[in-house]
Design an enzyme around this catalytic site. Structure first.
Site, PDB file in Angstrom:
ATOM      1  N   ASP A 102      27.966  -7.684 -50.312  1.00 50.71           N
ATOM      2  CA  ASP A 102      26.942  -8.612 -49.863  1.00 50.71           C
ATOM      3  C   ASP A 102      25.851  -8.778 -50.915  1.00 50.71           C
ATOM      4  O   ASP A 102      25.702  -7.941 -51.807  1.00 50.71           O
ATOM      5  CB  ASP A 102      26.278  -8.092 -48.574  1.00 50.71           C
ATOM      6  N   HIS A 103      25.082  -9.831 -50.773  1.00 48.64           N
ATOM      7  CA  HIS A 103      23.856 -10.004 -51.555  1.00 48.64           C
ATOM      8  C   HIS A 103      22.667  -9.650 -50.657  1.00 48.64           C
ATOM      9  O   HIS A 103      22.752  -9.763 -49.426  1.00 48.64           O
ATOM     10  CB  HIS A 103      23.745 -11.445 -52.063  1.00 48.64           C
TER      11      HIS A 103
END
Length: 204
Positions: free
Chosen positions: A72-73
């Site tokens: 994920d970011h």
């Protein structure tokens, strides 16, 4: 001589392997990346898979272009971009954010024994795919999948059970994936010809 061996994984060309462990008779398809992961006995992935921060059981069948542990970011921060955690790539006087990478590495995805992950499926971090489960091609799995359940779609939903709960329970109790190599060879004709119920009748 058999192509797959107990002593070392069969790695096809252009694989990228870092900080990972492999069981016996494992095969990793061409162009695949495996990072910070463990791959159990007899499991394989086809070409161009991306597996990170994962524990994969025995006899997992992973089709091409699958991504497991898709990262994920940081959506809660001022920017999504990786300049603020891969900072050393941008400035000589800045280091990578070690805390961010440690947290990411700890978000393990778990893939059970005798599973089938279809072409181009995505398994998110911290998701568990139960023993005997099937993930359809192109599925995006964001939640745990129960043993012997078939899921598909984006986001993945239950399509149906692979076995009844009773048969699934008996199969997990049998745990044939823990049999030794010779026992598997002896039972090979029955694996080829018997339906699950008949197999359990003979071996459970």
């Amino acid at each position: 001589m058999a192509r797959l061996q107990a002593e070392a994984p069969f790695l096809h060309p252009e694989c990228q392997i870092t900080d990972s462990r492999f069981g016996r008779y494992v095969e990793i398809g061409a162009g695949s990346r495996v990072a910070n992961s463990a791959v159990g006995d007899y499991s394989y992935c086809d070409r161009i898979c991306d597996i990170a921060n994962a524990e994969i059981g025995k006899f997992a069948n992973i089709a091409s272009f699958v991504r497991i542990g898709a990262t994920d970011h940081p959506m809660e921060k001022a920017s999504l971009h990786h300049f603020h955690y891969r900072s050393g790539d941008y400035w000589n006087d800045a280091d990578h954010d070690g805390e961010w990478f440690s947290r990411r590495a700890g978000r393990t995805a778990f893939i059970g024994h005798d599973t089938w992950i279809g072409h181009a499926a995505i398994i998110k971090p911290e998701v568990t795919i139960g023993h005997g489960a099937v993930v359809a091609s192109g599925a995006v799995v964001t939640k745990d999948v129960a043993p012997y359940t078939i899921v598909g779609g984006n986001t993945a939903k239950v399509i149906r059970r692979r076995y009844t709960e009773a048969v699934a329970g008996q199969m997990m109790d049998l745990a044939w994936w823990d049999w030794d190599h010779e026992a598997l060879r002896v039972a090979l004709p029955d694996f080829r010809t018997l339906r699950a119920e008949a197999f359990l009748e003979k071996y459970a």
